[in-house]
Design an enzyme around this catalytic site. Structure first.
Site, PDB file in Angstrom:
ATOM      1  N   ASN A  67      -5.982  11.884   0.539  1.00 25.98           N
ATOM      2  CA  ASN A  67      -5.047  11.108   1.356  1.00 25.98           C
ATOM      3  C   ASN A  67      -5.877  10.269   2.331  1.00 25.98           C
ATOM      4  O   ASN A  67      -7.107  10.320   2.328  1.00 25.98           O
ATOM      5  CB  ASN A  67      -4.077  12.043   2.092  1.00 25.98           C
ATOM      6  CG  ASN A  67      -2.892  11.286   2.684  1.00 25.98           C
ATOM      7  OD1 ASN A  67      -2.238  10.510   1.992  1.00 25.98           O
ATOM      8  ND2 ASN A  67      -2.619  11.498   3.959  1.00 25.98           N
ATOM      9  N   GLN A  72      -2.394   2.321  10.265  1.00 25.34           N
ATOM     10  CA  GLN A  72      -1.132   2.398   9.530  1.00 25.34           C
ATOM     11  C   GLN A  72      -0.107   3.265  10.245  1.00 25.34           C
ATOM     12  O   GLN A  72       1.096   3.024  10.147  1.00 25.34           O
ATOM     13  CB  GLN A  72      -1.374   2.943   8.115  1.00 25.34           C
ATOM     14  CG  GLN A  72      -2.130   1.999   7.200  1.00 25.34           C
ATOM     15  CD  GLN A  72      -3.623   2.299   7.177  1.00 25.34           C
ATOM     16  OE1 GLN A  72      -4.192   2.785   8.155  1.00 25.34           O
ATOM     17  NE2 GLN A  72      -4.273   2.034   6.054  1.00 25.34           N
ATOM     18  N   ARG A  84      -7.776  -1.072  -6.733  1.00 29.65           N
ATOM     19  CA  ARG A  84      -8.022   0.066  -5.842  1.00 29.65           C
ATOM     20  C   ARG A  84      -8.242   1.311  -6.692  1.00 29.65           C
ATOM     21  O   ARG A  84      -7.466   1.562  -7.620  1.00 29.65           O
ATOM     22  CB  ARG A  84      -6.863   0.276  -4.865  1.00 29.65           C
ATOM     23  CG  ARG A  84      -6.631  -0.903  -3.915  1.00 29.65           C
ATOM     24  CD  ARG A  84      -5.775  -0.505  -2.733  1.00 29.65           C
ATOM     25  NE  ARG A  84      -6.494   0.360  -1.815  1.00 29.65           N
ATOM     26  CZ  ARG A  84      -5.909   1.002  -0.800  1.00 29.65           C
ATOM     27  NH1 ARG A  84      -4.607   0.882  -0.593  1.00 29.65           N
ATOM     28  NH2 ARG A  84      -6.618   1.778   0.000  1.00 29.65           N
ATOM     29  N   ARG A  97       0.851  -1.180   0.000  1.00 28.62           N
ATOM     30  CA  ARG A  97       0.000   0.000   0.000  1.00 28.62           C
ATOM     31  C   ARG A  97       0.890   1.233   0.000  1.00 28.62           C
ATOM     32  O   ARG A  97       2.099   1.135   0.149  1.00 28.62           O
ATOM     33  CB  ARG A  97      -0.977   0.001   1.186  1.00 28.62           C
ATOM     34  CG  ARG A  97      -0.498  -0.680   2.394  1.00 28.62           C
ATOM     35  CD  ARG A  97      -0.126   0.120   3.614  1.00 28.62           C
ATOM     36  NE  ARG A  97      -0.091   1.538   3.549  1.00 28.62           N
ATOM     37  CZ  ARG A  97       1.027   2.254   3.624  1.00 28.62           C
ATOM     38  NH1 ARG A  97       2.208   1.673   3.706  1.00 28.62           N
ATOM     39  NH2 ARG A  97       0.982   3.561   3.614  1.00 28.62           N
ATOM     40  N   GLY A  98       0.262   2.373  -0.194  1.00 29.31           N
ATOM     41  CA  GLY A  98       1.005   3.600  -0.423  1.00 29.31           C
ATOM     42  C   GLY A  98       1.044   3.858  -1.913  1.00 29.31           C
ATOM     43  O   GLY A  98       1.377   2.964  -2.701  1.00 29.31           O
ATOM     44  N   ASP A 156      -2.438  10.497  -2.178  1.00 30.08           N
ATOM     45  CA  ASP A 156      -2.769   9.425  -3.120  1.00 30.08           C
ATOM     46  C   ASP A 156      -3.226   9.954  -4.469  1.00 30.08           C
ATOM     47  O   ASP A 156      -3.121   9.261  -5.471  1.00 30.08           O
ATOM     48  CB  ASP A 156      -3.842   8.519  -2.518  1.00 30.08           C
ATOM     49  CG  ASP A 156      -3.282   7.654  -1.405  1.00 30.08           C
ATOM     50  OD1 ASP A 156      -2.908   6.507  -1.685  1.00 30.08           O
ATOM     51  OD2 ASP A 156      -3.184   8.142  -0.261  1.00 30.08           O
TER      52      ASP A 156
END
Length: 352
Positions: free
Chosen positions: A250, A199, A92, A49-50, A240
């Site tokens: 984000n 997270q 995603r 992720r990220g 993001d």
């Protein structure tokens, strides 16, 4: 040097090795993806992720997706490649780096249509590795460009994880903090836990502890109090997707932090590569917001914490308006007072 979040092993018939971020910080576990379904699952379930890391995973996923295509014409190969990229794009919806990486892979295939299928596969692998290597350089440059905002003795608040685990190397928001430490600046970081998947607690705190940076973990709803006490001199977060006007998506809760920072007169910085800008989107109102499973809230980490049958709203991201952002830190430079004009000025000059 951070542990590599994601790596390609072998030739065009190789596999992806990645850190399973769902089991950190109690376990450091590597997962191996050998086909397109496994990397789709890894992206969907947040093993990786990220935004930058997802872009790399998507590009490498294309190589996995085409490795079983044998002997067809280049035109047929391209048709099947588009099916692969469409499948990966469905994993995603919010982080634009995924779509940016997939578009780069499609473009490389188009540019090599006069070659054999094996040669196209090799070109795709080399492009995926280039995306990964470029991100390492980009992360370091973001750190260089942003470190001037950090003064010796500052307290910095960050939300979610924008460190090495979210990228190929050094992070975006955390790159600025790592660079400050390298320069000998004494800083104290406050990491929001970042509900519902924590997270900040599981990943950001883990990275900062291992980097030897003074970090204090707080619950999301403590940020305003910590600011009021004068413990925070700036906020730095990742992104993001950034719209053409500077509105920024984000992790959920970032918008609230930006309002708190504005109320307390604290500068709010976004650190992100230029690949995170989506100039086709005019404002944050158009950014698609991923909604995730209710179980992440009602039964987080295997323990039920809400009554059966309760309704749940679980957006994974929110949008911080440009007016709340002091500056956006990119590898190409800094965009002060983000606006359509200021963004175009930087991105136009950078040749994006």
């Amino acid at each position: 040097m951070p542990l590599p979040t994601i790596e390609w092993e072998g030739d065009v018939n190789g596999r992806i090795r990645l850190i399973d971020q769902t089991v950190l910080p109690t376990e450091l576990k590597f997962v191996y993806c050998e086909d397109i379904k496994s990397i789709w699952h890894a992206i969907k379930t947040l093993m990786v992720r990220g935004a930058p890391a997802i872009g790399i995973a998507g590009a490498m996923g294309v190589v996995l997706g085409v490795k079983d295509i044998q002997g067809e014409s280049a035109e047929t190969f391209l048709k099947e490649l588009k099916q692969v990229t469409a499948y990966l794009a469905a994993s995603r919806p919010t982080a634009v780096n995924l779509f940016w990486g997939l578009a780069r892979m499609e473009r490389i295939a188009q540019e090599n249509l006069n070659k054999s299928v094996l040669e196209i596969k090799e070109a795709l692998l080399q492009e995926a590795l280039r995306i990964q290597n470029d991100d390492k350089i980009i992360c370091r440059q973001i750190g260089e460009n942003g470190v001037g905002f950090i003064k010796d003795g500052n307290g910095i608040l960050t939300h979610c994880n924008a460190g090495g685990l979210a990228t190929a190397d050094y992070g975006t928001a955390l790159a600025v903090l790592f660079k400050a430490k390298e320069q000998g600046k004494h800083i104290k970081v406050y990491a929001d836990e970042t509900r519902p998947l924590l997270q900040g607690a599981r990943l950001t705190a883990w990275e900062l502890v291992h980097a030897g940076i003074d970090v204090t973990l707080i619950c999301d709803n403590m940020a305003g109090h910590v600011m009021k006490l004068g413990k925070v001199q700036c906020v730095i977060v990742g992104a993001d997707r950034i719209a053409a006007n500077g509105d920024t998506a984000n992790k959920i809760g970032t918008y609230s932090v930006s309002i708190l920072a504005k109320e307390h007169g604290i500068p709010f910085y976004v650190a992100a590569p230029v690949s995170t800008f989506d100039l086709s989107i005019k404002s944050g109102d158009e950014i698609p917001i991923e909604e995730r499973s209710p179980e992440e809230i009602t039964s987080g980490f295997g323990k039920r914490t809400a009554p059966e049958g309760v309704k749940v709203f679980n957006p994974a991201f929110d949008v911080t308006p440009a007016r709340n952002i002091t500056a956006i830190i990119t590898e190409k430079g800094i965009i002060h007072n983000p606006s359509r004009e200021n963004i175009q000025c930087l991105l136009g000059a950078s040749g994006r």
